[in-house]
Scaffold this motif. Structure first.
Motif, short mmCIF file in Angstrom:
data_model
loop_
_atom_site.label_atom_id
_atom_site.label_comp_id
_atom_site.label_asym_id
_atom_site.label_seq_id
_atom_site.Cartn_x
_atom_site.Cartn_y
_atom_site.Cartn_z
N MET A 20 0.83 -1.20 0.00
CA MET A 20 0.00 0.00 0.00
C MET A 20 0.87 1.25 0.00
SD MET A 20 -3.09 -1.05 2.57
CE MET A 20 -3.60 0.64 2.72
N ALA A 21 0.26 2.34 -0.42
CA ALA A 21 0.95 3.61 -0.47
C ALA A 21 1.24 4.12 0.95
CB ALA A 21 0.09 4.62 -1.21
N ALA A 22 2.30 4.92 1.03
CA ALA A 22 2.72 5.48 2.31
C ALA A 22 2.81 7.00 2.19
CB ALA A 22 4.06 4.90 2.72
N ASP A 23 2.93 7.66 3.31
CA ASP A 23 3.16 9.09 3.34
C ASP A 23 4.62 9.32 3.71
OD1 ASP A 23 0.50 9.51 2.80
OD2 ASP A 23 -0.04 9.93 4.87
N TYR A 24 5.27 10.21 2.98
CA TYR A 24 6.65 10.59 3.24
C TYR A 24 6.71 12.10 3.38
CZ TYR A 24 7.59 5.96 1.28
OH TYR A 24 7.60 4.62 1.03
N TYR A 25 7.81 12.58 3.90
CA TYR A 25 8.04 14.02 3.89
C TYR A 25 9.54 14.28 3.78
CZ TYR A 25 9.51 13.83 8.78
OH TYR A 25 10.17 13.53 9.95
N VAL A 26 9.86 15.46 3.30
CA VAL A 26 11.24 15.89 3.21
C VAL A 26 11.30 17.36 3.63
CG1 VAL A 26 11.04 16.44 0.73
CG2 VAL A 26 13.30 16.02 1.73
N ASP A 27 12.28 17.69 4.46
CA ASP A 27 12.51 19.08 4.86
C ASP A 27 13.59 19.64 3.95
OD1 ASP A 27 10.68 19.07 6.96
OD2 ASP A 27 12.17 18.38 8.41
N ILE A 28 13.29 20.78 3.32
CA ILE A 28 14.23 21.42 2.40
C ILE A 28 14.60 22.78 2.99
CG2 ILE A 28 14.55 22.33 0.08
CD1 ILE A 28 12.51 20.19 -0.85
N THR A 29 15.90 22.95 3.25
CA THR A 29 16.42 24.19 3.83
C THR A 29 17.18 24.97 2.78
OG1 THR A 29 16.60 23.13 6.01
CG2 THR A 29 17.87 25.16 5.66
N ASN A 30 16.86 26.24 2.65
CA ASN A 30 17.49 27.12 1.67
C ASN A 30 18.67 27.85 2.30
OD1 ASN A 30 18.20 28.96 -0.27
ND2 ASN A 30 16.26 30.06 -0.26
N ARG A 31 19.87 27.53 1.84
CA ARG A 31 21.08 28.24 2.29
C ARG A 31 21.86 28.73 1.06
NH1 ARG A 31 22.61 24.60 7.22
NH2 ARG A 31 20.99 25.27 8.65
N THR A 32 21.13 29.21 0.05
CA THR A 32 21.75 29.66 -1.19
C THR A 32 22.11 31.14 -1.16
OG1 THR A 32 19.63 30.22 -2.20
CG2 THR A 32 20.44 27.97 -2.54
N GLY A 33 21.47 31.90 -0.28
CA GLY A 33 21.62 33.35 -0.31
C GLY A 33 20.57 34.00 -1.20
N TYR A 34 19.74 33.21 -1.84
CA TYR A 34 18.69 33.69 -2.74
C TYR A 34 17.34 33.12 -2.32
CZ TYR A 34 22.62 34.95 -5.69
OH TYR A 34 23.78 35.50 -6.15
N THR A 35 16.28 33.74 -2.77
CA THR A 35 14.94 33.25 -2.51
C THR A 35 14.58 32.17 -3.54
OG1 THR A 35 14.28 35.38 -1.61
CG2 THR A 35 12.51 33.91 -2.30
N ILE A 36 14.05 31.06 -3.07
CA ILE A 36 13.59 29.99 -3.95
C ILE A 36 12.14 30.28 -4.33
CG2 ILE A 36 13.10 27.52 -4.15
CD1 ILE A 36 16.10 28.08 -3.95
N PHE A 37 11.86 30.35 -5.64
CA PHE A 37 10.52 30.65 -6.12
C PHE A 37 9.74 29.40 -6.51
CE2 PHE A 37 10.09 35.34 -7.23
CZ PHE A 37 11.00 35.73 -6.26
N TYR A 38 10.44 28.35 -6.96
CA TYR A 38 9.76 27.14 -7.43
C TYR A 38 10.41 25.91 -6.80
CZ TYR A 38 8.25 30.43 -10.98
OH TYR A 38 7.74 31.53 -11.62
N MET A 39 9.57 24.94 -6.46
CA MET A 39 10.04 23.69 -5.87
C MET A 39 9.24 22.55 -6.50
SD MET A 39 10.05 22.63 -1.83
CE MET A 39 10.90 24.13 -1.36
N TYR A 40 9.94 21.73 -7.27
CA TYR A 40 9.30 20.60 -7.94
C TYR A 40 9.78 19.31 -7.31
CZ TYR A 40 8.64 24.29 -11.38
OH TYR A 40 8.32 25.48 -12.00
#
Length: 109
Positions: A20-40
């Motif tokens: 059966m399907a499961a639920d997952y998650y991922v934490d994404i931290t931005n340390r680029t010095g720029y603002t992230i506009f899109y996340m695919y």
């Protein structure tokens, strides 16, 4: 004979629940010095990118966004981030069950 049929049905039910399907998650931290506009985030075996999970939000430098992935049977995902300058950062075949992402300029495509 009834007990045997019941036992076979019970074993089949248990085996099907493992797939059966499961639920997952991922934490994404931005340390680029720029603002992230899109996340695919797309399944690792997908041939195209799914919708932008940020929608109208952005991920500011220093912030962390949790992405919940519901209804998948495999924890491997490809992740692409695009910043305010249209620079992209792509992570291939990430096992989100064991790994979070900290994106830096070192990950620039």
């Amino acid at each position: 004979m009834r007990i045997r049929t019941l036992l076979v049905a019970l074993v089949a039910l248990c085996a099907s629940s493992l797939a059966m399907a499961a639920d997952y998650y991922v934490d994404i931290t931005n340390r680029t010095g720029y603002t992230i506009f899109y996340m695919y985030v797309s399944p690792g075996n997908s041939k195209s990118w799914e919708e932008d999970v940020l929608g109208s939000d952005v991920l500011m430098n220093g912030d962390t966004q949790r992405v919940t992935l519901t209804g998948y049977t495999n924890p491997y995902f490809d992740i692409r981030l695009v910043d305010e300058d249209d620079d992209s950062y792509t992570f291939w075949n990430v096992d989100v069950s064991t790994q979070d992402i900290i994106v830096t300029l070192d990950h620039l495509d």
